[in-house]
Design a protein around this motif. Structure first.
Motif, PDB file in Angstrom:
ATOM      1  N   UNK A 131       0.827  -1.205   0.000  1.00 11.70           N
ATOM      2  CA  UNK A 131       0.000   0.000   0.000  1.00 11.70           C
ATOM      3  C   UNK A 131       0.865   1.261   0.000  1.00 11.70           C
ATOM      4  N   UNK A 132       0.320   2.300  -0.602  1.00  3.34           N
ATOM      5  CA  UNK A 132       1.136   3.492  -0.834  1.00  3.34           C
ATOM      6  C   UNK A 132       0.298   4.755  -0.678  1.00  3.34           C
ATOM      7  N   UNK A 133       0.837   5.738   0.053  1.00  3.47           N
ATOM      8  CA  UNK A 133       0.158   7.009   0.287  1.00  3.47           C
ATOM      9  C   UNK A 133       1.106   8.163  -0.040  1.00  3.47           C
ATOM     10  N   UNK A 134       0.591   9.173  -0.738  1.00  2.00           N
ATOM     11  CA  UNK A 134       1.352  10.402  -0.951  1.00  2.00           C
ATOM     12  C   UNK A 134       0.986  11.387   0.154  1.00  2.00           C
ATOM     13  N   UNK A 309     -10.689   2.244   0.030  1.00  2.00           N
ATOM     14  CA  UNK A 309      -9.656   2.105  -0.999  1.00  2.00           C
ATOM     15  C   UNK A 309      -9.080   0.695  -1.045  1.00  2.00           C
ATOM     16  N   UNK A 310      -8.788   0.149   0.107  1.00  3.07           N
ATOM     17  CA  UNK A 310      -8.078  -1.125   0.161  1.00  3.07           C
ATOM     18  C   UNK A 310      -8.967  -2.323   0.462  1.00  3.07           C
ATOM     19  N   UNK A 313      -8.124  -6.213   0.083  1.00  9.85           N
ATOM     20  CA  UNK A 313      -6.689  -6.497   0.124  1.00  9.85           C
ATOM     21  C   UNK A 313      -6.307  -6.968   1.519  1.00  9.85           C
ATOM     22  N   UNK A 314      -5.220  -7.723   1.623  1.00 15.14           N
ATOM     23  CA  UNK A 314      -4.886  -8.330   2.914  1.00 15.14           C
ATOM     24  C   UNK A 314      -3.436  -8.140   3.313  1.00 15.14           C
ATOM     25  N   UNK A 315      -2.778  -7.083   2.787  1.00 22.91           N
ATOM     26  CA  UNK A 315      -1.360  -6.899   3.102  1.00 22.91           C
ATOM     27  C   UNK A 315      -1.135  -6.279   4.468  1.00 22.91           C
ATOM     28  N   UNK A 316      -2.149  -5.673   5.053  1.00 25.01           N
ATOM     29  CA  UNK A 316      -1.929  -4.929   6.287  1.00 25.01           C
ATOM     30  C   UNK A 316      -3.193  -4.936   7.116  1.00 25.01           C
TER      31      UNK A 316
END
Length: 398
Positions: A131-134, A309-310, A313-316
């Motif tokens: 996952x990525x945040x600006x 948003x996520x 998904x299961x990365x975090x």
């Protein structure tokens, strides 16, 4: 031999084997640097000739059907015998180049409008599976903004989120430094070559980002930080992210360019609210009126992102996020000192204003002027407040 496939939205598909990919790299590096063509022009040439090498070797007559005179002249001038050597020198500087069809080119950038033909990287690249945040905001941020950038940058990174920004002074740099201190990864997108640290005062942060993440740019090495490079690079910052967080922005701000790019790319935008009398919050509050999401704490934002948003998904897991405790020094403060702290904010106020506010607090009403000044001095020595001229303000939140 396995072939790499990456189809573009316009139909061109890469079928290079790993060996062919390596052979094409110097020519892709050359094509990326040709001025006047633009990303659309370069893709049009690829669709017609099939590979960067074929474009490099194409005769003027064949190219003239696809290019204007100005574009044709720029391409002809760019051809030189040292081109392969120039490309291989990149690796000696620790710089990699990835055209859009390369397997390592960030997947998030593939489908944004005006996707860059290629990307230079020093260090690593953001991982598509993470996952990525600006985090972006004012260069001349307030103490309040500084604290929030530290808090959000550090806690999001600690939760496994990649932090993307522009290495700029203020919010950008503070958030990226906090992400690194939290043991996370951060990526800086520059408006110059990846071998140029801008601003120069962020040299230490530049080096730290190289160790924890990477420095990225669409510009060739040694490109100076020219003003007109920065608005286009903002689309890369938002494009590499799942969402954009804005912390302090004036009504007319470069930060809002990033927001516009993010919305065009279909990214969610979140904003930290600010005081309506604070010009550094005008842009943020305006975005809230237009429908941006409110970011009230790192934990709340993570939950918002998880829900909107996520999801799936299961990365975090957001339950691993803990709020950073405020004022660990409070155990050393007496009741009067704690009461006085609650009257203060990040915005400096005068001693006379403090004395007036003390009248509303029973524990402080009977204190004399010398006693008040002594308390303020003690709080300053303990690092709880700071003095600016003849005014006082919190050094960190209560």
């Amino acid at each position: 031999m396995r072939r790499n496939k990456r189809k573009t939205e316009k139909g061109w598909e890469c079928h290079f084997t790993e060996e062919e990919m390596a052979k094409q790299q110097p020519y892709a590096y050359w094509l990326n640097a040709v001025e006047k063509l633009g990303n659309t022009g370069k893709l049009r040439l690829l669709e017609s000739f099939g590979s960067p090498e074929e474009i490099y070797c194409a005769k003027k007559e064949s190219l003239s059907y696809l290019l204007t005179e100005e574009q044709l002249l720029a391409l002809e001038k760019s051809r030189n015998k040292s081109m392969p050597e120039d490309y291989y020198k990149l690796s000696e500087q620790g710089i990699a180049f990835y055209p859009f069809y390369h397997p390592r080119y960030p997947g998030r950038l593939l489908h944004i409008p005006d996707r860059p033909f290629g990307l230079y990287a020093k260090g690593g690249l953001p991982e598509d599976t993470k996952r990525s945040i600006a985090i972006v905001g004012a260069r001349s941020c307030s103490e309040y903004g500084h604290y929030l950038a530290e808090s959000f940058g550090g806690q999001l990174a600690a939760a496994g989120v990649q932090i993307v920004s522009g290495l700029a002074k203020g919010i950008d740099g503070v958030a990226q430094a906090a992400a690194i201190r939290a043991g996370g990864s951060s990526f800086a997108v520059l408006g110059c070559g990846v071998d140029v640290c801008y601003p120069a005062s962020h040299k230490n942060l530049y080096e730290q980002i190289l160790e924890s993440g990477g420095i990225l740019s669409t510009h060739p090495p040694k490109t100076p930080p020219l003003a007109f490079h920065f608005p286009p690079r903002n689309r890369i910052i938002s494009g590499l992210s799942d969402a954009v967080l804005v912390i302090e922005a004036k009504q007319k701000s470069g930060t809002l360019i990033t927001v516009d790019m993010a919305l065009e790319q279909g990214r969610e935008v979140y904003v930290v609210p600010g005081r309506i009398t604070d010009r550094l919050s005008d842009g943020c509050n305006s975005l809230l009126l237009q429908g941006a999401g409110a970011a009230l704490s790192p934990a709340q934002l993570l939950q918002e992102l998880e829900d909107n948003v996520w999801r799936g998904q299961s990365m975090m897991h957001t339950e691993c996020v803990r709020e950073v405790p405020f004022f660990n020094k409070r155990i050393d403060l007496n009741e009067e000192e704690q009461a006085l702290l609650k009257l203060l904010d990040f915005y400096p106020i005068s001693l006379d204003q403090i004395r007036l506010m003390m009248l509303s607090e029973k524990r402080l009403q009977s204190l004399s002027l010398p006693q008040t000044m002594e308390m303020l001095l003690n709080l300053s020595l303990k690092g709880c407040i700071k003095r600016e001229g003849g005014c006082y303000a919190l050094s960190e939140p209560i």
